[in-house]
Design an enzyme around this catalytic site. Structure first.
Site, mmCIF file in Angstrom:
data_model
loop_
_atom_site.group_PDB
_atom_site.id
_atom_site.type_symbol
_atom_site.label_atom_id
_atom_site.label_comp_id
_atom_site.label_asym_id
_atom_site.label_seq_id
_atom_site.Cartn_x
_atom_site.Cartn_y
_atom_site.Cartn_z
ATOM 1 C CG HIS A 1 2.965 -6.763 2.491
ATOM 2 N ND1 HIS A 1 2.130 -6.514 1.426
ATOM 3 C CD2 HIS A 1 3.040 -5.600 3.189
ATOM 4 C CE1 HIS A 1 1.714 -5.256 1.483
ATOM 5 N NE2 HIS A 1 2.242 -4.686 2.549
ATOM 6 C CG ASP B 1 -2.221 -2.381 5.053
ATOM 7 O OD1 ASP B 1 -1.572 -1.836 4.129
ATOM 8 O OD2 ASP B 1 -1.762 -2.522 6.193
ATOM 9 C CG HIS C 1 1.048 -0.775 1.768
ATOM 10 N ND1 HIS C 1 1.206 -0.532 3.120
ATOM 11 C CD2 HIS C 1 1.613 0.271 1.118
ATOM 12 C CE1 HIS C 1 1.862 0.608 3.278
ATOM 13 N NE2 HIS C 1 2.106 1.122 2.082
#
Length: 211
Positions: A25, A62, A64
């Site tokens: 991220h 993942d 996300h």
């Protein structure tokens, strides 16, 4: 960074980087979503600067969206970024299938909550593997999060430890066909303290070819 270099120089056929904190991220100029540094992106940039590789594929499973990796390489046609993730989980405003990047080198596969193991395997076989064959990478990197597991408090994708083993096996086969087996898995998310070790163990077991 060291794991990718070991594989690209031939000292290891594949590797697992147990890195903390996670990195997918992290944006070019901002930490985000538990991530301080974009671990995979740093490793790729370092390897390319050293002349160890030019074309790299990243598969992020993942739960996300791998928004940081996407943002860093979106305009780079020599890095293929693929993210399989729960739709509108985190971040809420990224991960759409319409974001394609330079020469269509970014592929987002947003899946509905509860999609389950067979959906993930279908996504890998029908979208990921053909994309890898077209791209022809020199090495494949997996952003290996375990928060798509059924036990995870931050996702709703009901995968089992065996799901991660099967996806890893598919990626090993792809790496064997496309890039002399060069494959690196990098630890990302996963927030079930009781289940993540079992998921990680199955991935390492497959990578090592150990029963």
């Amino acid at each position: 960074q060291a794991a990718l270099a070991e594989v690209l120089t031939g000292r290891a056929r594949n590797a697992y980087a147990l890195s903390r904190p996670p990195g997918h991220h992290a944006l070019p100029d901002f930490p985000n979503g538990f991530c301080l540094l974009a671990n995979i992106a740093v490793a790729i940039r370092s390897a390319r600067a050293a002349g160890l590789a030019q074309r790299v594929a990243v598969l992020d499973w993942d739960v996300h969206h791998g928004n940081g990796t996407e943002a860093i390489f979106l305009d780079d046609p020599d890095v293929l970024t693929i993210s399989i993730h729960q739709d509108r989980n985190y971040p809420l405003d990224t991960g759409g299938a319409d974001v394609r990047g330079a020469q269509a080198s970014n592929i987002n596969i947003p899946l509905p909550p509860g999609a389950g193991p067979q959906t993930y395997l279908e996504a890998v076989e029908r979208i990921v593997l053909p994309s890898l064959r077209r791209f022809a990478p020199e090495v494949i990197v997996i952003a290996c999060g375990y928060d798509a597991s059924a036990m995870d408090p931050l996702g709703r994708m009901v995968l089992s430890a065996d799901s991660f083993a099967r996806m890893t096996a598919l990626m090993m086969d792809a790496a064997g066909q496309l890039c002399a087996g060069r494959l690196v898995a990098v630890h990302e998310g996963g927030y079930s303290e009781s289940h993540v070790p079992f998921c990680g163990h199955t991935v390492v077991q497959v990578l090592a070819g150990s029963p």
